[in-house]
Design a protein around this motif. Structure first.
Motif, PDB file in Angstrom:
ATOM      1  N   ARG A  29       2.176  -0.039  18.191  1.00 41.35           N
ATOM      2  CA  ARG A  29       1.918  -0.332  16.792  1.00 41.35           C
ATOM      3  C   ARG A  29       1.730   0.949  15.980  1.00 41.35           C
ATOM      4  O   ARG A  29       2.150   1.028  14.824  1.00 41.35           O
ATOM      5  N   PHE A  30       1.095   1.956  16.571  1.00 36.69           N
ATOM      6  CA  PHE A  30       0.910   3.240  15.893  1.00 36.69           C
ATOM      7  C   PHE A  30       2.273   3.812  15.483  1.00 36.69           C
ATOM      8  O   PHE A  30       2.490   4.187  14.335  1.00 36.69           O
ATOM      9  N   ARG A  31       3.186   3.828  16.404  1.00 36.24           N
ATOM     10  CA  ARG A  31       4.503   4.392  16.125  1.00 36.24           C
ATOM     11  C   ARG A  31       5.254   3.557  15.091  1.00 36.24           C
ATOM     12  O   ARG A  31       5.950   4.089  14.233  1.00 36.24           O
ATOM     13  N   GLN A  32       5.080   2.259  15.165  1.00 36.92           N
ATOM     14  CA  GLN A  32       5.756   1.396  14.189  1.00 36.92           C
ATOM     15  C   GLN A  32       5.213   1.628  12.781  1.00 36.92           C
ATOM     16  O   GLN A  32       5.983   1.714  11.818  1.00 36.92           O
ATOM     17  N   VAL A  33       3.892   1.760  12.648  1.00 33.25           N
ATOM     18  CA  VAL A  33       3.276   1.920  11.329  1.00 33.25           C
ATOM     19  C   VAL A  33       3.676   3.247  10.698  1.00 33.25           C
ATOM     20  O   VAL A  33       4.073   3.297   9.529  1.00 33.25           O
ATOM     21  N   VAL A  34       3.576   4.348  11.447  1.00 29.18           N
ATOM     22  CA  VAL A  34       3.885   5.651  10.847  1.00 29.18           C
ATOM     23  C   VAL A  34       5.382   5.854  10.651  1.00 29.18           C
ATOM     24  O   VAL A  34       5.802   6.821  10.017  1.00 29.18           O
ATOM     25  N   SER A  35       6.184   4.922  11.162  1.00 25.67           N
ATOM     26  CA  SER A  35       7.639   4.987  10.945  1.00 25.67           C
ATOM     27  C   SER A  35       8.096   4.096   9.794  1.00 25.67           C
ATOM     28  O   SER A  35       9.277   4.087   9.443  1.00 25.67           O
ATOM     29  N   LEU A  36       7.180   3.340   9.202  1.00 27.37           N
ATOM     30  CA  LEU A  36       7.553   2.442   8.107  1.00 27.37           C
ATOM     31  C   LEU A  36       8.106   3.211   6.914  1.00 27.37           C
ATOM     32  O   LEU A  36       7.670   4.329   6.620  1.00 27.37           O
ATOM     33  N   ASP A  37       9.037   2.586   6.193  1.00 28.54           N
ATOM     34  CA  ASP A  37       9.626   3.236   5.015  1.00 28.54           C
ATOM     35  C   ASP A  37       8.569   3.596   3.980  1.00 28.54           C
ATOM     36  O   ASP A  37       8.655   4.615   3.309  1.00 28.54           O
ATOM     37  N   GLY A  38       7.547   2.747   3.841  1.00 30.31           N
ATOM     38  CA  GLY A  38       6.536   2.978   2.818  1.00 30.31           C
ATOM     39  C   GLY A  38       5.436   3.935   3.229  1.00 30.31           C
ATOM     40  O   GLY A  38       4.545   4.247   2.429  1.00 30.31           O
ATOM     41  N   PHE A  39       5.471   4.433   4.480  1.00 35.03           N
ATOM     42  CA  PHE A  39       4.358   5.250   4.962  1.00 35.03           C
ATOM     43  C   PHE A  39       4.191   6.533   4.154  1.00 35.03           C
ATOM     44  O   PHE A  39       3.080   6.913   3.803  1.00 35.03           O
ATOM     45  N   GLU A  40       5.288   7.196   3.838  1.00 33.70           N
ATOM     46  CA  GLU A  40       5.173   8.475   3.136  1.00 33.70           C
ATOM     47  C   GLU A  40       4.724   8.303   1.685  1.00 33.70           C
ATOM     48  O   GLU A  40       3.959   9.117   1.167  1.00 33.70           O
ATOM     49  N   ASP A  41       5.176   7.252   1.012  1.00 32.47           N
ATOM     50  CA  ASP A  41       4.845   7.071  -0.404  1.00 32.47           C
ATOM     51  C   ASP A  41       3.553   6.288  -0.632  1.00 32.47           C
ATOM     52  O   ASP A  41       2.856   6.499  -1.621  1.00 32.47           O
ATOM     53  N   GLU A  42       3.239   5.388   0.266  1.00 31.42           N
ATOM     54  CA  GLU A  42       2.046   4.537   0.100  1.00 31.42           C
ATOM     55  C   GLU A  42       1.171   4.632   1.343  1.00 31.42           C
ATOM     56  O   GLU A  42       0.691   3.629   1.859  1.00 31.42           O
ATOM     57  N   ASP A  43       0.967   5.866   1.807  1.00 30.93           N
ATOM     58  CA  ASP A  43       0.309   6.089   3.088  1.00 30.93           C
ATOM     59  C   ASP A  43      -1.067   5.437   3.203  1.00 30.93           C
ATOM     60  O   ASP A  43      -1.362   4.746   4.177  1.00 30.93           O
ATOM     61  N   ALA A  44      -1.928   5.609   2.194  1.00 34.24           N
ATOM     62  CA  ALA A  44      -3.280   5.053   2.272  1.00 34.24           C
ATOM     63  C   ALA A  44      -3.245   3.529   2.339  1.00 34.24           C
ATOM     64  O   ALA A  44      -3.968   2.913   3.130  1.00 34.24           O
ATOM     65  N   ASP A  45      -2.401   2.908   1.523  1.00 36.74           N
ATOM     66  CA  ASP A  45      -2.294   1.445   1.530  1.00 36.74           C
ATOM     67  C   ASP A  45      -1.786   0.930   2.869  1.00 36.74           C
ATOM     68  O   ASP A  45      -2.278  -0.078   3.392  1.00 36.74           O
ATOM     69  N   VAL A  46      -0.792   1.625   3.419  1.00 30.20           N
ATOM     70  CA  VAL A  46      -0.208   1.203   4.700  1.00 30.20           C
ATOM     71  C   VAL A  46      -1.241   1.317   5.820  1.00 30.20           C
ATOM     72  O   VAL A  46      -1.413   0.399   6.634  1.00 30.20           O
ATOM     73  N   ILE A  47      -1.946   2.435   5.860  1.00 39.78           N
ATOM     74  CA  ILE A  47      -2.948   2.640   6.916  1.00 39.78           C
ATOM     75  C   ILE A  47      -4.090   1.640   6.771  1.00 39.78           C
ATOM     76  O   ILE A  47      -4.530   1.034   7.756  1.00 39.78           O
ATOM     77  N   PHE A  48      -4.574   1.461   5.557  1.00 38.10           N
ATOM     78  CA  PHE A  48      -5.675   0.526   5.336  1.00 38.10           C
ATOM     79  C   PHE A  48      -5.286  -0.884   5.746  1.00 38.10           C
ATOM     80  O   PHE A  48      -6.055  -1.582   6.420  1.00 38.10           O
ATOM     81  N   HIS A  49      -4.084  -1.314   5.360  1.00 38.01           N
ATOM     82  CA  HIS A  49      -3.615  -2.650   5.714  1.00 38.01           C
ATOM     83  C   HIS A  49      -3.563  -2.815   7.228  1.00 38.01           C
ATOM     84  O   HIS A  49      -3.986  -3.844   7.766  1.00 38.01           O
ATOM     85  N   TYR A  50      -3.059  -1.789   7.905  1.00 43.13           N
ATOM     86  CA  TYR A  50      -2.975  -1.876   9.368  1.00 43.13           C
ATOM     87  C   TYR A  50      -4.369  -1.979   9.986  1.00 43.13           C
ATOM     88  O   TYR A  50      -4.621  -2.841  10.834  1.00 43.13           O
ATOM     89  N   LEU A  51      -5.277  -1.111   9.568  1.00 46.27           N
ATOM     90  CA  LEU A  51      -6.625  -1.114  10.134  1.00 46.27           C
ATOM     91  C   LEU A  51      -7.326  -2.442   9.907  1.00 46.27           C
ATOM     92  O   LEU A  51      -7.919  -3.020  10.823  1.00 46.27           O
ATOM     93  N   TYR A  52      -7.252  -2.939   8.680  1.00 43.35           N
ATOM     94  CA  TYR A  52      -8.034  -4.115   8.317  1.00 43.35           C
ATOM     95  C   TYR A  52      -7.361  -5.429   8.709  1.00 43.35           C
ATOM     96  O   TYR A  52      -8.029  -6.374   9.143  1.00 43.35           O
ATOM     97  N   LYS A  53      -6.042  -5.486   8.569  1.00 40.32           N
ATOM     98  CA  LYS A  53      -5.349  -6.761   8.765  1.00 40.32           C
ATOM     99  C   LYS A  53      -4.673  -6.912  10.132  1.00 40.32           C
ATOM    100  O   LYS A  53      -4.529  -8.018  10.634  1.00 40.32           O
ATOM    101  N   GLU A  54      -4.226  -5.808  10.707  1.00 44.05           N
ATOM    102  CA  GLU A  54      -3.364  -5.936  11.879  1.00 44.05           C
ATOM    103  C   GLU A  54      -3.931  -5.361  13.166  1.00 44.05           C
ATOM    104  O   GLU A  54      -3.625  -5.867  14.249  1.00 44.05           O
ATOM    105  N   MET A  55      -4.726  -4.314  13.072  1.00 43.16           N
ATOM    106  CA  MET A  55      -5.159  -3.645  14.298  1.00 43.16           C
ATOM    107  C   MET A  55      -6.051  -4.548  15.134  1.00 43.16           C
ATOM    108  O   MET A  55      -6.976  -5.179  14.622  1.00 43.16           O
ATOM    109  N   GLU A  56      -5.762  -4.590  16.412  1.00 42.65           N
ATOM    110  CA  GLU A  56      -6.551  -5.394  17.335  1.00 42.65           C
ATOM    111  C   GLU A  56      -7.806  -4.616  17.726  1.00 42.65           C
ATOM    112  O   GLU A  56      -7.718  -3.482  18.212  1.00 42.65           O
ATOM    113  N   LEU A  57      -8.978  -5.200  17.481  1.00 41.15           N
ATOM    114  CA  LEU A  57     -10.222  -4.563  17.899  1.00 41.15           C
ATOM    115  C   LEU A  57     -10.502  -4.958  19.341  1.00 41.15           C
ATOM    116  O   LEU A  57     -10.720  -6.130  19.651  1.00 41.15           O
TER     117      LEU A  57
END
Length: 410
Positions: free
Chosen positions: A31-59
């Motif tokens: 999942r780490f590799r998929q997230v940092v490879s997303l098209d929006g990662f470079e332009d919307e990095d904070a939003d992408v990371i926050f969404h992953y942490l809060y909505k998708e990351m398995e605790l």
């Protein structure tokens, strides 16, 4: 950066389309590799990371790790997601009975069944519980070490602590809990001996205490009085002080560039930088209350993800006053800040690689495990390092975590 994702270190050889439910590290790496490879990662990095942490990351909780360990050790054939908790509970109870391991290291009226159910559901447990499970489940030294460093995210066996030295020896020799208690009694009767010559080799894992005679000889040295893990002589504290001093030097240079400060003709040095200054710079995204203190961690929706930790001035001062031990969180946060500033203009991948090389060595010297991608906080820092402005993204995500919590209340 996308074409470099295959170079990210975590589980490079994994066939990611075949990751199993219980393979936490490989799933997190995928999942780490998929997230940092997303098209929006470079332009919307904070939003992408926050969404992953809060909505998708398995605790992944302690209980999840314990279930996975039992699943693999017992060779269960059903799919991991279909095994019910009572199966794990019964395996643990049976193993505790077979090994004559008590239900607790301290007197308790709680039944073993309830304790086991609790362990299987806990987000985290005390270090003592891991040692008890080590005896109850006949774990190897490597198994217990893995639970201490990767699951609890604490230091490895402390060879300055007589109980932990004895536990290590018992796991190494596959001896039971009651034999450990007998060795503790022998330790109590030992005469202290400050003249042991090989302590440094023991700490570094270079000398094996493979007989009871060697063990007791070393324990006599421990009894003579060795470094407290929270003392100034401990390796983790020394590493912390180096990183903190470096951090203060960077902040002093920041202040020196400030236009208002230039007008005052003040020359800033590391000695001028307080714990409050460090908090203000590193925790700039966290709102403060009317008293000027950081808002409670519980007010952030990422509180569970980040294990209730912030790099506050209270935390820094508690470490400096030897009230708190240095944890991996502290070392990782400081190294992240240093790299984010000193390599601010570097290519993100170069910065990321440098951070990993540096922090892995620091953690190893402190008896702590390497960066663990399953840990949300560590994953968060790594993702920030792959952005153009790591510290700004770090701050923005902290800020978002408090804003989202506020919105959730309204």
């Amino acid at each position: 950066m996308k074409n470099r994702m295959q170079d990210l270190d975590f589980e490079q050889t994994v066939a990611f389309d075949s990751v199993q439910d219980y393979e936490f590290t490989r799933k997190a790496a995928q999942r780490f590799r998929q997230v940092v490879s997303l098209d929006g990662f470079e332009d919307e990095d904070a939003d992408v990371i926050f969404h992953y942490l809060y909505k998708e990351m398995e605790l992944v909780s302690f209980g999840d790790h314990l279930k996975r360990y039992i699943y693999e050790r017992a060779g269960l054939e059903e799919p991991f997601s279909e095994v019910t908790q009572d199966v794990y509970r019964d395996i643990v109870i049976e193993s505790f009975h077979e090994t004559y391991t008590p239900k607790s290291m301290n007197p308790t009226s709680t039944k073993l069944t309830s304790l086991v159910n609790n362990w299987l559901n806990q987000a985290s447990v005390k270090r003592e519980t891991v040692f008890l499970l080590g005896f109850g489940l006949r774990m190897s030294v490597e198994d217990v070490s893995d639970f201490l460093t990767r699951v609890l995210r604490e230091q490895d066996f402390d060879f300055r602590n007589p109980d932990e030295v004895i536990y290590w020896y018992c796991y190494f020799k596959q001896l039971g809990y009651h034999q450990a208690e007998e060795l503790k009694q022998k330790y109590a009767a030992l005469e202290p001996n400050p003249c042991y010559q090989d302590a440094a080799r023991v700490y570094a894992g270079g000398l094996c205490l493979d007989t009871e005679e060697k063990l007791l000889e070393y324990l006599a040295y421990v009894k003579a009085g060795t470094d407290d893990p929270m003392s100034e002589k401990s390796r983790a504290f020394q590493e912390f002080m180096k990183l903190l001093t470096h951090t203060k030097e960077i902040i002093a240079a920041m202040y020196q560039k400030d236009e208002e400060e230039k007008k005052r003709d003040k020359v800033w040095t590391a000695e001028d930088i307080s714990a409050s200054d460090v908090e203000k710079v590193i925790c700039s995204g966290i709102p403060v209350n009317k008293m000027g203190n950081l808002k409670k961690m519980s007010a952030s929706i990422l509180a569970r993800h980040f294990s209730q930790k912030r790099f506050s001035r209270q935390r820094i001062n508690s470490i400096l006053n030897h009230k708190f031990p240095v944890e991996r969180f502290d070392l990782i946060t400081l190294e992240f800040f240093i790299v984010s500033q000193e390599m601010e203009d570097e290519d993100p991948y170069t910065r990321y690689r440098h951070f990993l090389d540096e922090i892995q060595e620091i953690l190893q010297r402190c008896g702590m495990s390497e960066i663990y991608i399953v840990n949300p906080y560590e994953c968060f820092l790594l993702m920030c390092l792959l952005t153009d402005c790591p510290l700004a993204v770090f701050a923005e995500i902290w800020e978002m975590s408090y804003e989202e919590a506020e919105e959730g209340k309204n």
